[in-house]
Design a protein around this motif. Structure first.
Motif, PDB file in Angstrom:
ATOM      1  N   UNK A   1      41.863  32.572  42.371  1.00  5.48           N
ATOM      2  CA  UNK A   1      43.042  31.702  42.468  1.00  5.48           C
ATOM      3  C   UNK A   1      44.257  32.478  42.959  1.00  5.48           C
ATOM      4  N   UNK A   2      44.413  33.705  42.475  1.00  2.00           N
ATOM      5  CA  UNK A   2      45.537  34.539  42.901  1.00  2.00           C
ATOM      6  C   UNK A   2      45.456  34.836  44.388  1.00  2.00           C
ATOM      7  N   UNK A   3      44.274  35.207  44.862  1.00  2.00           N
ATOM      8  CA  UNK A   3      44.108  35.513  46.284  1.00  2.00           C
ATOM      9  C   UNK A   3      44.349  34.281  47.152  1.00  2.00           C
ATOM     10  N   UNK A   4      43.850  33.140  46.694  1.00  2.00           N
ATOM     11  CA  UNK A   4      44.047  31.904  47.456  1.00  2.00           C
ATOM     12  C   UNK A   4      45.521  31.560  47.559  1.00  2.00           C
ATOM     13  N   UNK A   5      46.273  31.782  46.474  1.00  2.00           N
ATOM     14  CA  UNK A   5      47.705  31.461  46.482  1.00  2.00           C
ATOM     15  C   UNK A   5      48.468  32.331  47.461  1.00  2.00           C
ATOM     16  N   UNK A   6      47.875  33.483  47.815  1.00  2.00           N
ATOM     17  CA  UNK A   6      48.520  34.389  48.771  1.00  2.00           C
ATOM     18  C   UNK A   6      47.939  34.264  50.167  1.00  2.00           C
ATOM     19  N   UNK A   7      47.161  33.195  50.374  1.00  2.00           N
ATOM     20  CA  UNK A   7      46.701  32.870  51.718  1.00  2.00           C
ATOM     21  C   UNK A   7      45.404  33.512  52.151  1.00  2.00           C
ATOM     22  N   UNK A   8      44.673  34.139  51.233  1.00  3.54           N
ATOM     23  CA  UNK A   8      43.410  34.768  51.606  1.00  3.54           C
ATOM     24  C   UNK A   8      42.269  33.781  51.421  1.00  3.54           C
ATOM     25  N   UNK A   9      41.507  33.559  52.453  1.00  2.76           N
ATOM     26  CA  UNK A   9      40.413  32.604  52.383  1.00  2.76           C
ATOM     27  C   UNK A   9      39.236  33.198  51.626  1.00  2.76           C
ATOM     28  N   UNK A  10      38.493  32.362  50.918  1.00  2.00           N
ATOM     29  CA  UNK A  10      37.350  32.832  50.147  1.00  2.00           C
ATOM     30  C   UNK A  10      36.260  33.425  51.040  1.00  2.00           C
ATOM     31  N   UNK A  11      36.206  32.998  52.274  1.00  2.00           N
ATOM     32  CA  UNK A  11      35.161  33.490  53.176  1.00  2.00           C
ATOM     33  C   UNK A  11      35.430  34.904  53.672  1.00  2.00           C
ATOM     34  N   UNK A  12      36.654  35.399  53.462  1.00  2.00           N
ATOM     35  CA  UNK A  12      37.001  36.715  54.007  1.00  2.00           C
ATOM     36  C   UNK A  12      36.691  37.863  53.059  1.00  2.00           C
ATOM     37  N   UNK A  13      36.320  37.542  51.830  1.00  2.00           N
ATOM     38  CA  UNK A  13      35.995  38.624  50.896  1.00  2.00           C
ATOM     39  C   UNK A  13      34.714  38.305  50.143  1.00  2.00           C
ATOM     40  N   UNK A  14      34.103  39.355  49.636  1.00  2.00           N
ATOM     41  CA  UNK A  14      32.926  39.205  48.784  1.00  2.00           C
ATOM     42  C   UNK A  14      33.254  39.660  47.384  1.00  2.00           C
ATOM     43  N   UNK A  15      32.382  39.360  46.454  1.00  2.00           N
ATOM     44  CA  UNK A  15      32.579  39.759  45.070  1.00  2.00           C
ATOM     45  C   UNK A  15      31.268  40.325  44.536  1.00  2.00           C
ATOM     46  N   UNK A  16      31.379  41.446  43.851  1.00  2.00           N
ATOM     47  CA  UNK A  16      30.200  42.143  43.335  1.00  2.00           C
ATOM     48  C   UNK A  16      30.539  42.728  41.966  1.00  2.00           C
ATOM     49  N   UNK A  17      29.533  43.103  41.199  1.00  2.00           N
ATOM     50  CA  UNK A  17      29.810  43.745  39.909  1.00  2.00           C
ATOM     51  C   UNK A  17      30.575  45.056  40.091  1.00  2.00           C
ATOM     52  N   UNK A  18      31.370  45.408  39.100  1.00  2.00           N
ATOM     53  CA  UNK A  18      32.047  46.702  39.088  1.00  2.00           C
ATOM     54  C   UNK A  18      30.984  47.806  39.074  1.00  2.00           C
ATOM     55  N   UNK A  19      31.183  48.881  39.827  1.00  2.00           N
ATOM     56  CA  UNK A  19      30.188  49.953  39.867  1.00  2.00           C
ATOM     57  C   UNK A  19      29.932  50.598  38.501  1.00  2.00           C
ATOM     58  N   UNK A  20      28.765  51.187  38.372  1.00  2.00           N
ATOM     59  CA  UNK A  20      28.397  51.974  37.196  1.00  2.00           C
ATOM     60  C   UNK A  20      28.080  53.399  37.668  1.00  2.00           C
ATOM     61  N   UNK A  21      27.743  54.285  36.741  1.00  2.00           N
ATOM     62  CA  UNK A  21      27.445  55.671  37.126  1.00  2.00           C
ATOM     63  C   UNK A  21      26.145  55.747  37.918  1.00  2.00           C
ATOM     64  N   UNK A  22      25.136  54.999  37.472  1.00  2.00           N
ATOM     65  CA  UNK A  22      23.859  54.907  38.180  1.00  2.00           C
ATOM     66  C   UNK A  22      23.129  53.684  37.655  1.00  2.00           C
ATOM     67  N   UNK A  23      22.135  53.221  38.390  1.00  2.00           N
ATOM     68  CA  UNK A  23      21.372  52.070  37.936  1.00  2.00           C
ATOM     69  C   UNK A  23      22.123  50.763  38.130  1.00  2.00           C
ATOM     70  N   UNK A  24      21.953  49.844  37.193  1.00  2.00           N
ATOM     71  CA  UNK A  24      22.549  48.516  37.303  1.00  2.00           C
ATOM     72  C   UNK A  24      23.315  48.175  36.029  1.00  2.00           C
ATOM     73  N   UNK A  25      24.277  47.255  36.115  1.00  2.00           N
ATOM     74  CA  UNK A  25      25.074  46.889  34.938  1.00  2.00           C
ATOM     75  C   UNK A  25      24.221  46.332  33.802  1.00  2.00           C
ATOM     76  N   UNK A  26      24.656  46.581  32.598  1.00  2.00           N
ATOM     77  CA  UNK A  26      23.959  46.096  31.415  1.00  2.00           C
ATOM     78  C   UNK A  26      24.721  46.490  30.165  1.00  2.00           C
ATOM     79  N   UNK A  27      24.023  46.762  29.103  1.00  2.00           N
ATOM     80  CA  UNK A  27      24.664  47.122  27.852  1.00  2.00           C
ATOM     81  C   UNK A  27      24.799  48.640  27.726  1.00  2.00           C
ATOM     82  N   UNK A  28      25.463  49.085  26.660  1.00  2.00           N
ATOM     83  CA  UNK A  28      25.598  50.516  26.410  1.00  2.00           C
ATOM     84  C   UNK A  28      26.351  51.234  27.501  1.00  2.00           C
ATOM     85  N   UNK A  29      25.734  52.256  28.081  1.00  2.00           N
ATOM     86  CA  UNK A  29      26.387  53.033  29.130  1.00  2.00           C
ATOM     87  C   UNK A  29      26.423  52.312  30.474  1.00  2.00           C
TER      88      UNK A  29
END
Length: 438
Positions: free
Chosen positions: A284-312
């Motif tokens: 919503x914030x990006x849209x209010x500033x004129x950025x179209x949803x098609x111009x960006x992607x969204x992904x999980x925040x990086x981790x140290x290695x592997x894939x997101x989950x519990x614990x580390x």
């Protein structure tokens, strides 16, 4: 909690609030009466791009509530930079709103003042039951083993937003899944003359949210199991250094961002000045500033290695907004009705759509309206890889002292001063010394 707030509140103010146990807001006539059945005062947090946007979103819903119940709601949208201090003043003076928004990370600290209505089984029954809410949201409503101090209203999670055009121009085919990949991608992006990653180095809450996640990824916590500060353990020192090193050593965060505290990194991303952004439910914030949803992607925040989950593998704090009632409101019945209204399926869909957040109410969250690609990342994160910030009475002081320590370390990095493990540990030791004595 929304990270646009500066969270620059002092431990002294919180100490005063804690000393004023059982003080509340809304009325000077005593606790939990119904002396003013036709009016309510509501402090809403600034969720939209501006206070004017929030009023535009909320006022039609408040008018709807008045039409249904005959209860008029007087709305004030309070900026995040003022909200906690306003609440603390209300807890000590006994004068404040009937209903208010609180950042969910403040739940345990405000619970300890005794000013907020406890949501026991009887009170939850009045709004449809505790089991309507998702577990992750309930986990940030107060200290473990106590009745919640508030009810979940909006749920959010951090994600990595990335500019598709900048990535393609740098020859990057997919978003980074680990921090090493992010740093490597950052070098490619810099080679093309763009800034890789935005940050809010002077925003205390943003600092806390990120170093909390880094600490989890290093198997560390800022507090011991019995709630005592433990800011200088090796895992925390490593975590804080890794975050600040994104500017100091890796050079993927520009030095100018050390002074950012009011969403400037979001604006930079919306204007394609920066390739990546770590943010809570930003659509919503990006849209209010004129950025179209098609111009960006969204992904999980990086981790140290592997894939997101519990614990580390945690990659977000459980972000969100809770709805609280001052215990001595002079319209307890109306306040309860208002909480029921705001957490109803219908309102949850309207409000969370407006703010691009996720409903913490199970049935509303499962609605098709929240099945977009962006929302699927946020919902998955909340369900599988987000953790609640420490639900301890000293959480607000923690945000201030450690958030300031990280801010100062970013300032060192921006000025070209060395950021070493020793300097990080010294900053964290100073922060721990500023915490209330146990």
């Amino acid at each position: 909690m929304r990270s646009i707030r500066a969270a620059a509140v002092g431990a002294v103010a919180m100490s005063l609030a804690l000393a004023a146990s059982a003080c509340g807001g809304g009325s000077s006539t005593g606790g939990g009466s119904d002396d003013s059945p036709k009016t309510l005062t509501y402090w809403a947090s600034n969720q939209g791009a501006s206070i004017a946007v929030d009023k535009k979103v909320l006022q039609p819903e408040l008018d709807k509530f008045e039409k249904q119940t005959g209860i008029k709601v007087n709305l004030e949208v309070v900026p995040w930079s003022d909200l906690l201090n306003r609440i603390l003043t209300a807890t000590t003076s006994g004068q404040g709103p009937d209903v208010l928004n609180i950042g969910n990370t403040w739940s345990a600290s405000l619970q300890a003042t005794g000013a907020l209505l406890p949501w026991d089984a009887k009170n939850f029954a009045k709004i449809g039951g505790k089991d309507r809410f998702v577990d992750s949201a309930l986990g940030s409503t107060g200290a473990q083993g106590k009745d919640p101090a508030a009810v979940p209203l909006y749920s959010m999670a951090y994600a990595l937003y990335y500019n598709k055009e900048i990535f393609a121009d740098a020859g990057i085919s997919k978003p980074p899944a680990t921090w090493d990949e992010l740093v490597a991608d950052g070098k490619k992006i810099k080679a093309k003359g763009k800034s890789p990653l935005g940050a809010e180095g002077a925003n205390l809450a943003e600092n806390i949210h990120h170093v909390f996640v880094f600490a989890k990824q290093h198997g560390a916590d800022f507090f011991t199991a019995d709630g005592k500060p433990d800011f200088t353990n090796d895992g925390v020192v490593t975590a804080v250094k890794q975050y600040v090193d994104l500017m100091a050593k890796d050079k993927v965060i520009p030095t100018g961002d050390a002074e950012y505290a009011q969403n400037q990194s979001v604006s930079d991303f919306a204007k394609s000045k920066q390739a990546m952004l770590l943010w809570q439910s930003a659509a919503a914030n990006l849209k209010s500033q004129g950025m179209s949803e098609s111009s960006y992607g969204i992904a999980p925040v990086p981790v140290q290695s592997g894939t997101p989950g519990t614990g580390t593998q945690v990659d977000s704090m459980v972000a969100g907004i809770n709805l609280a009632v001052f215990k001595n409101t002079d319209n307890l019945d109306g306040a309860t009705k208002f909480v029921k209204f705001m957490t109803s399926d219908a309102e949850q869909k309207i409000l969370n759509t407006a703010y691009s957040s996720i409903p913490p109410v199970k049935t509303a969250q499962s609605d098709a309206a929240f099945n977009s690609a962006a929302n699927s990342v946020l919902k998955q994160t909340l369900a599988t890889s987000a953790a609640a910030l420490p639900q301890v009475a000293d959480e607000s002081q923690f945000e201030t002292t450690v958030g300031t320590a990280v801010k100062d370390l970013f300032a060192d990095a921006a000025a070209g001063r060395a950021v070493t493990a020793d300097s990080v540990k010294a900053a964290l030791e100073k922060a721990q010394q500023q915490m209330p004595a146990k």
